[in-house]
Write a protein that holds these residues in place. Structure first.
Motif, PDB file in Angstrom:
ATOM      1  N   SER A  22       0.912  -1.283  -0.124  1.00  0.00           N
ATOM      2  CA  SER A  22       0.096   0.058   0.140  1.00  0.00           C
ATOM      3  C   SER A  22       0.937   1.251  -0.004  1.00  0.00           C
ATOM      4  N   LEU A  23       0.284   2.286  -0.597  1.00  0.00           N
ATOM      5  CA  LEU A  23       1.097   3.473  -0.558  1.00  0.00           C
ATOM      6  C   LEU A  23       0.011   4.711  -0.279  1.00  0.00           C
ATOM      7  N   TYR A  24       0.409   5.809  -0.046  1.00  0.00           N
ATOM      8  CA  TYR A  24      -0.559   6.935   0.405  1.00  0.00           C
ATOM      9  C   TYR A  24      -0.314   8.319  -0.588  1.00  0.00           C
ATOM     10  N   MET A  25      -1.459   8.546  -0.969  1.00  0.00           N
ATOM     11  CA  MET A  25      -1.002   9.787  -2.267  1.00  0.00           C
ATOM     12  C   MET A  25      -2.112  10.827  -1.988  1.00  0.00           C
ATOM     13  N   GLU A  26      -1.706  12.132  -1.868  1.00  0.00           N
ATOM     14  CA  GLU A  26      -2.452  13.173  -2.158  1.00  0.00           C
ATOM     15  C   GLU A  26      -2.954  13.413  -3.417  1.00  0.00           C
ATOM     16  N   ALA A  27      -4.219  13.614  -3.530  1.00  0.00           N
ATOM     17  CA  ALA A  27      -4.864  14.260  -4.799  1.00  0.00           C
ATOM     18  C   ALA A  27      -6.097  14.536  -4.921  1.00  0.00           C
ATOM     19  N   ASN A  28      -6.884  14.768  -5.638  1.00  0.00           N
ATOM     20  CA  ASN A  28      -8.087  15.531  -5.649  1.00  0.00           C
ATOM     21  C   ASN A  28      -9.396  14.316  -5.897  1.00  0.00           C
ATOM     22  N   ASP A  29      -8.959  13.370  -6.624  1.00  0.00           N
ATOM     23  CA  ASP A  29      -9.872  12.317  -6.921  1.00  0.00           C
ATOM     24  C   ASP A  29      -9.246  10.910  -7.173  1.00  0.00           C
ATOM     25  N   GLU A  30      -9.956   9.865  -7.327  1.00  0.00           N
ATOM     26  CA  GLU A  30      -9.200   8.847  -7.570  1.00  0.00           C
ATOM     27  C   GLU A  30      -8.894   8.523  -9.091  1.00  0.00           C
ATOM     28  N   VAL A  31      -9.393   9.499 -10.129  1.00  0.00           N
ATOM     29  CA  VAL A  31      -8.912   9.488 -11.432  1.00  0.00           C
ATOM     30  C   VAL A  31      -7.308   9.967 -11.308  1.00  0.00           C
ATOM     31  N   GLU A  32      -7.260  11.196 -10.423  1.00  0.00           N
ATOM     32  CA  GLU A  32      -5.776  11.714 -10.513  1.00  0.00           C
ATOM     33  C   GLU A  32      -4.878  10.818  -9.793  1.00  0.00           C
ATOM     34  N   VAL A  33      -5.381  10.180  -8.719  1.00  0.00           N
ATOM     35  CA  VAL A  33      -4.370   8.880  -8.153  1.00  0.00           C
ATOM     36  C   VAL A  33      -3.909   8.015  -9.524  1.00  0.00           C
ATOM     37  N   ARG A  34      -5.018   7.601 -10.001  1.00  0.00           N
ATOM     38  CA  ARG A  34      -4.441   6.523 -11.047  1.00  0.00           C
ATOM     39  C   ARG A  34      -3.653   7.003 -12.466  1.00  0.00           C
ATOM     40  N   GLN A  35      -4.039   8.247 -12.599  1.00  0.00           N
ATOM     41  CA  GLN A  35      -3.085   9.152 -13.549  1.00  0.00           C
ATOM     42  C   GLN A  35      -1.616   9.153 -13.166  1.00  0.00           C
ATOM     43  N   ASN A  36      -1.467   9.570 -11.873  1.00  0.00           N
ATOM     44  CA  ASN A  36      -0.077   9.856 -11.562  1.00  0.00           C
ATOM     45  C   ASN A  36       0.578   8.508 -11.400  1.00  0.00           C
ATOM     46  N   LEU A  37      -0.190   7.249 -11.425  1.00  0.00           N
ATOM     47  CA  LEU A  37       0.418   6.137 -11.185  1.00  0.00           C
ATOM     48  C   LEU A  37       0.573   5.383 -12.474  1.00  0.00           C
ATOM     49  N   LYS A  38       0.103   5.551 -13.386  1.00  0.00           N
ATOM     50  CA  LYS A  38      -0.046   4.658 -14.632  1.00  0.00           C
ATOM     51  C   LYS A  38       1.399   4.380 -15.342  1.00  0.00           C
ATOM     52  N   GLU A  39       2.233   5.344 -15.073  1.00  0.00           N
ATOM     53  CA  GLU A  39       3.702   4.951 -15.651  1.00  0.00           C
ATOM     54  C   GLU A  39       4.263   3.832 -14.716  1.00  0.00           C
ATOM     55  N   GLN A  40       3.932   3.449 -13.512  1.00  0.00           N
ATOM     56  CA  GLN A  40       4.487   2.701 -12.599  1.00  0.00           C
ATOM     57  C   GLN A  40       3.989   1.213 -13.025  1.00  0.00           C
ATOM     58  N   PRO A  41       4.966   0.196 -12.935  1.00  0.00           N
ATOM     59  CA  PRO A  41       4.708  -1.069 -12.937  1.00  0.00           C
ATOM     60  C   PRO A  41       3.801  -1.822 -12.010  1.00  0.00           C
ATOM     61  N   PHE A  42       2.894  -1.227 -11.406  1.00  0.00           N
ATOM     62  CA  PHE A  42       1.935  -1.730 -10.440  1.00  0.00           C
ATOM     63  C   PHE A  42       0.641  -2.181 -11.046  1.00  0.00           C
ATOM     64  N   HIS A  43       0.061  -3.207 -10.308  1.00  0.00           N
ATOM     65  CA  HIS A  43      -1.310  -3.637 -10.463  1.00  0.00           C
ATOM     66  C   HIS A  43      -2.187  -3.114  -9.489  1.00  0.00           C
ATOM     67  N   ILE A  44      -2.830  -1.883  -9.622  1.00  0.00           N
ATOM     68  CA  ILE A  44      -3.630  -1.344  -8.713  1.00  0.00           C
ATOM     69  C   ILE A  44      -4.743  -2.110  -8.458  1.00  0.00           C
ATOM     70  N   GLU A  45      -5.133  -2.540  -7.076  1.00  0.00           N
ATOM     71  CA  GLU A  45      -6.317  -3.377  -6.606  1.00  0.00           C
ATOM     72  C   GLU A  45      -7.366  -2.388  -6.304  1.00  0.00           C
ATOM     73  N   PHE A  46      -7.087  -1.537  -5.685  1.00  0.00           N
ATOM     74  CA  PHE A  46      -8.242  -0.675  -4.825  1.00  0.00           C
ATOM     75  C   PHE A  46      -7.495   0.602  -4.456  1.00  0.00           C
ATOM     76  N   VAL A  47      -8.355   1.649  -4.627  1.00  0.00           N
ATOM     77  CA  VAL A  47      -7.948   3.064  -4.276  1.00  0.00           C
ATOM     78  C   VAL A  47      -8.857   3.656  -3.353  1.00  0.00           C
ATOM     79  N   GLU A  48      -8.709   3.789  -1.938  1.00  0.00           N
ATOM     80  CA  GLU A  48      -9.449   4.247  -0.830  1.00  0.00           C
ATOM     81  C   GLU A  48      -9.342   5.671  -0.475  1.00  0.00           C
TER      82      GLU A  48
END
Length: 69
Positions: A22-48
């Protein structure tokens, strides 16, 4: 707003609960979180989105650190 992101480090492997990170990120919404991480080799399971009480709890845990873009 602070979000907690549950992810697997390797996007090519089948997700296994015991390997979830897990990691913690400051953002306006879930879409922004996913956009900020799209270049990472992660498989995002859930954003809370964290409530104030949940954030206070998480900040007291060892290893709490906001993800830097």
């Amino acid at each position: 707003m602070i979000f907690k992101v549950f992810y697997q480090e390797n996007s090519t492997e089948t997700p296994v609960r015991e390997k979830t990170q897990s990691l913690y990120m400051e953002a306006n919404d879930e879409v922004e979180v996913r956009q900020n991480l799209k270049e990472q080799p992660f498989h995002i399971e859930f954003v809370e989105a964290l409530s104030d009480k949940h954030l206070a709890y998480e900040e007291g845990q060892p290893g709490f650190e906001l993800w830097k873009k």
